[in-house]
Design an enzyme around this catalytic site. Structure first.
Site, PDB file in Angstrom:
ATOM      1  N   SER A 220       0.250  -1.521   0.249  1.00 15.46           N
ATOM      2  CA  SER A 220       0.340   0.083  -0.079  1.00 15.46           C
ATOM      3  C   SER A 220       1.194   1.418  -0.454  1.00 15.46           C
ATOM      4  O   SER A 220       1.803   1.283   1.055  1.00 15.46           O
ATOM      5  CB  SER A 220      -1.155  -0.115   1.366  1.00 15.46           C
ATOM      6  OG  SER A 220      -0.261   0.215   2.560  1.00 15.46           O
ATOM      7  N   GLY A 222       0.252   4.967   0.026  1.00 13.72           N
ATOM      8  CA  GLY A 222      -0.327   6.032   0.403  1.00 13.72           C
ATOM      9  C   GLY A 222      -1.291   6.552  -1.132  1.00 13.72           C
ATOM     10  O   GLY A 222      -2.144   5.973  -1.265  1.00 13.72           O
ATOM     11  N   ALA A 223      -1.750   7.563  -1.169  1.00 19.70           N
ATOM     12  CA  ALA A 223      -2.153   8.972  -2.368  1.00 19.70           C
ATOM     13  C   ALA A 223      -1.606   7.819  -3.851  1.00 19.70           C
ATOM     14  O   ALA A 223      -1.810   8.190  -4.359  1.00 19.70           O
ATOM     15  CB  ALA A 223      -1.539  10.062  -2.013  1.00 19.70           C
ATOM     16  N   GLY A 225      -1.318   4.714  -4.302  1.00 14.02           N
ATOM     17  CA  GLY A 225      -2.241   3.588  -4.746  1.00 14.02           C
ATOM     18  C   GLY A 225      -1.353   2.750  -3.970  1.00 14.02           C
ATOM     19  O   GLY A 225      -1.833   2.339  -2.895  1.00 14.02           O
ATOM     20  N   GLY A 251      -5.422   1.421   5.076  1.00 14.31           N
ATOM     21  CA  GLY A 251      -4.720   0.136   4.771  1.00 14.31           C
ATOM     22  C   GLY A 251      -5.703  -1.044   4.967  1.00 14.31           C
ATOM     23  O   GLY A 251      -5.014  -2.417   3.868  1.00 14.31           O
ATOM     24  N   ASP A 252      -6.574  -1.066   6.186  1.00 10.86           N
ATOM     25  CA  ASP A 252      -6.974  -2.200   6.324  1.00 10.86           C
ATOM     26  C   ASP A 252      -8.305  -2.680   5.742  1.00 10.86           C
ATOM     27  O   ASP A 252      -8.418  -4.128   5.091  1.00 10.86           O
ATOM     28  CB  ASP A 252      -7.703  -2.070   7.758  1.00 10.86           C
ATOM     29  CG  ASP A 252      -6.350  -2.000   8.895  1.00 10.86           C
ATOM     30  OD1 ASP A 252      -5.432  -2.356   8.836  1.00 10.86           O
ATOM     31  OD2 ASP A 252      -6.228  -1.097   9.443  1.00 10.86           O
TER      32      ASP A 252
END
Ligand SMILES: Nc1ncnc2c1ncn2[C@@H]1O[C@H](COP(=O)(O)OP(=O)(O)OP(=O)(O)O)[C@@H](O)[C@H]1O
Ligand SMILES: O=P(O)(O)OC[C@@]1(O)O[C@H](CO)[C@@H](O)[C@@H]1O
Length: 312
Positions: A220, A222-223, A225, A251-252
């Protein structure tokens, strides 16, 4: 049916402020309390997405009782393992624009006997499971190899296993061949011991985790993707969010969306990105319902621009 395991769950208090200034008294705009911990959030997201899930969690002290009440109020299927140490409380300070500062307690110590009870609970609950997901940090007293042990037991029962953790617990899990690991950028960089600044670095580091044992790696970003590396190759994608509200638990939600959509290929990555982006648009660690999820904003790339510097 997906079982999640959270050895270090939490009460998550989120306090919204206009600006966070160290050393000052700040009047909050609002406060809310959510049940927390990474596996707990994955189960909450699955519940919101109408996917059957049971959360195996440790609960201790008055905070543990409150966690149980919050989970019951959400209608989550929970297998609570009572422990002597109290459940921790984590605090998030949320500023406008989605900037969050998190203060996570270490959590109460778990004994070997308590860990054996968790293992029994996982075995009992996972009889009909397609996946078991072990998520989050380890509280004091828990050996780094606990997720490796979980992988071996779960795989022996013919069930697939996902691990979302960091540091020594993640590294120790790799040789036990988890079907999936979900590091974020920072956790990936820590795992390979070097910075991860471009998509090419992410791909290289994910391949390294695969060489050390992980079958699939969902990073993951963040912004930026997310990126998936598995037996089918490399795919990446993103889902832009104009006004992020809170990234806590995104993230979950991403992991939940990925598992819910079959955990393979562009379809699963697209679902993961849509669920992650939806979580970012919601306050605190609220998990998205069907009506919050937008599939039209997802962009999947089978040939991502590897030289692109990461922004978050
Ligand atoms: N600013 C953002 N804009 C769009 N999507 C985002 C943004 N931040 C996060 N996401 C989405 O959420 C996913 C998870 O974010 P991130 O990489 O921060 O996970 P994380 O660090 O594991 O989060 P947490 O531990 O709080 O659950 C990203 O892969 C992305 O799909
Ligand atoms: O301290 P850990 O176990 O790494 O993370 C715990 C935590 O930050 O993760 C969740 C968001 O992903 C929150 O609900 C919780 O407070």
């Amino acid at each position: 049916m997906i079982v999640t395991v959270t050895l270090n769950p939490s009460l998550d208090r989120t306090i919204e402020v206009d600006v966070l200034t160290r050393g000052e008294m700040i009047r909050a705009r609002s406060a809310r309390l959510d049940p927390g911990g990474k596996g707990v959030n994955v189960s909450r997201a699955l519940l919101a997405g109408h996917v059957t899930s049971t959360a195996v969690v440790t609960v201790g002290g008055p905070e543990g009782d409150q966690l149980r009440r919050l989970l019951a109020a959400e209608g989550l299927a929970v297998r609570a393992v009572p422990v002597a140490g109290r459940t921790r409380s984590n605090v998030t300070i949320a500023e406008p624009g989605g900037v969050v500062t998190k203060l996570n307690e270490p959590g109460g110590r778990l004994s070997d006997a308590e860990l054996a009870e968790v293992a029994e609970a996982v075995a009992a609950e996972s009889a009909a499971a397609s996946w078991v997901a072990g998520c989050g940090s380890l509280p004091p007293g828990v050996p780094d190899g606990i997720y490796a042990e979980l992988c071996r037991r779960v795989a022996a029962a013919g069930i697939r296993v996902a691990i979302d953790s960091s540091g020594p617990a993640l590294l120790a899990a790799l040789p036990a061949r988890p079907d999936l690991v979900k590091p974020n950028r920072e956790e990936l960089a820590e795992a390979v011991g070097r910075p991860v600044d471009r998509l090419a670095d992410v791909v290289e580091a994910a391949h390294e985790l695969r060489a050390r044992g992980a079958r699939g790696v969902l990073v993951s970003l963040g912004a930026d993707g997310a990126l998936l590396v598995d037996d089918d190759g490399v795919i990446a994608g993103d889902a832009p969010v104009e006004r992020p509200r809170s990234t806590v638990g995104a993230g979950d939600a991403l992991l939940a969306g990925f598992l819910a959509a079959g955990a393979r290929g562009p379809r699963a990555l697209a679902a993961a990105l849509a669920w992650g982006a939806a979580a970012v648009r919601l306050p605190a660690s609220r998990m998205p319902r069907h009506s919050d999820i937008r599939h039209d904003i997802v962009r999947i790339r089978s040939r991502p621009d590897l030289d692109k510097p990461l922004v978050t």
